[in-house]
Design an enzyme around this catalytic site. Sequence first.
Site, mmCIF file in Angstrom:
data_model
loop_
_atom_site.group_PDB
_atom_site.id
_atom_site.type_symbol
_atom_site.label_atom_id
_atom_site.label_comp_id
_atom_site.label_asym_id
_atom_site.label_seq_id
_atom_site.Cartn_x
_atom_site.Cartn_y
_atom_site.Cartn_z
ATOM 1 N N GLY A 121 0.774 -1.232 0.000
ATOM 2 C CA GLY A 121 0.000 0.000 0.000
ATOM 3 C C GLY A 121 0.808 1.286 0.000
ATOM 4 N N HIS A 130 0.265 1.496 -13.172
ATOM 5 C CA HIS A 130 1.049 0.352 -13.656
ATOM 6 C C HIS A 130 2.526 0.756 -13.674
ATOM 7 C CE1 HIS A 130 1.811 -3.416 -15.663
ATOM 8 N NE2 HIS A 130 2.633 -2.758 -16.467
ATOM 9 N N ASN A 144 -6.012 3.090 -12.731
ATOM 10 C CA ASN A 144 -5.002 2.098 -12.321
ATOM 11 C C ASN A 144 -3.616 2.701 -12.450
ATOM 12 O OD1 ASN A 144 -3.938 -0.575 -11.703
ATOM 13 N ND2 ASN A 144 -3.387 -0.731 -13.865
ATOM 14 N N ASN A 148 1.392 3.111 -2.592
ATOM 15 C CA ASN A 148 0.643 4.062 -3.428
ATOM 16 C C ASN A 148 -0.557 4.626 -2.675
ATOM 17 O OD1 ASN A 148 1.651 4.453 -6.331
ATOM 18 N ND2 ASN A 148 1.942 2.260 -5.979
HETATM 19 C C1 GAR Z 1 3.079 -0.908 -7.529
HETATM 20 O O1 GAR Z 1 4.358 -0.840 -8.108
HETATM 21 C C2 GAR Z 1 2.005 -0.879 -8.590
HETATM 22 O O2 GAR Z 1 2.322 -0.065 -9.681
HETATM 23 C C3 GAR Z 1 1.990 -2.330 -9.014
HETATM 24 O O3 GAR Z 1 2.121 -3.053 -7.802
HETATM 25 C C4 GAR Z 1 2.856 -2.269 -6.846
HETATM 26 C C5 GAR Z 1 2.038 -2.150 -5.580
HETATM 27 O O4 GAR Z 1 2.741 -1.528 -4.561
HETATM 28 N N1 GAR Z 1 0.780 -2.641 -9.736
HETATM 29 C C6 GAR Z 1 0.730 -3.500 -10.752
HETATM 30 O O5 GAR Z 1 1.681 -4.140 -11.141
HETATM 31 C C7 GAR Z 1 -0.640 -3.627 -11.427
HETATM 32 N N2 GAR Z 1 -0.513 -4.252 -12.711
HETATM 33 P P1 GAR Z 1 2.010 -0.844 -3.320
HETATM 34 O O6 GAR Z 1 1.061 -1.866 -2.705
HETATM 35 O O7 GAR Z 1 3.143 -0.516 -2.381
HETATM 36 O O8 GAR Z 1 1.302 0.391 -3.807
#
Ligand code: GAR
Length: 208
Positions: free
Chosen positions: A12, A110, A108, A14
């Site tokens: 989490g 990415h 989203n 982000n």
């Molecule tokens: C982030 O890097 C996000 O961009 C990626 O997963 C990570 C989650 O981190 N998402 C994807 O790959 C979706 N296709 P977080 O839980 O620390 O935000």
Amino acid sequence: MKRIAVLVSGGGTNLQALIDAKGRGEIPNGVFAAVISSSPDAYALTRAANAGIPTFVVNRRDYSSNREMTVALTALLREQGIDLVVLAGFMYILTDELVQAYPNAIINVHPALIPSFCGAGCYGLHVHEKALAYGVKVSGATVHFVSEDCDGGPIILQKAVEILPGDTPEVLQRRIMEQAEWKLLPRAVSLFCDGKLQVDGRIVSILD
Ligand code: GAR
């Protein structure tokens, strides 16, 4: 005020970037109304609770398919009166039911420059492993609207990030988060809540 739900599966960071941006007054027209996790153990739930945001778990294990989970999730979002759905490290592919309920209202993040290193099976650390194995010299992050096509919806914001000699997937992931994801996602959410994103087919314009 737009009511925002953030969907998470893991750490989490982000979500934290969104909470921090809100705290700095950078999302004046949005309120975080719900954080929904696909797993009861996600640290993102603790971050949400610390910020006083209501939390929910829609556990993938309780459903026999992604479609069943999506239907339950969509019902919950409607119940909570959600206007904007943010996928912030959500690790399941949601089916058409959600996209139809929230056209151009699901965002989203990415961790690559779409259309590179994206699509089914390309998520989390795998994205960075693929970028390094391919030998690209820049990667980055993309924030986009979610459509029926996995990682194929209209692009809102992108930022390039340099790949450096000796990078590991973990090091590259962190650099892309710091330099791109944690900045782009709050900005896109804020623009949406201000009514400044205009979508025409694939093209997103940012209004003044
Ligand atoms: C982030 O890097 C996000 O961009 C990626 O997963 C990570 C989650 O981190 N998402 C994807 O790959 C979706 N296709 P977080 O839980 O620390 O935000």
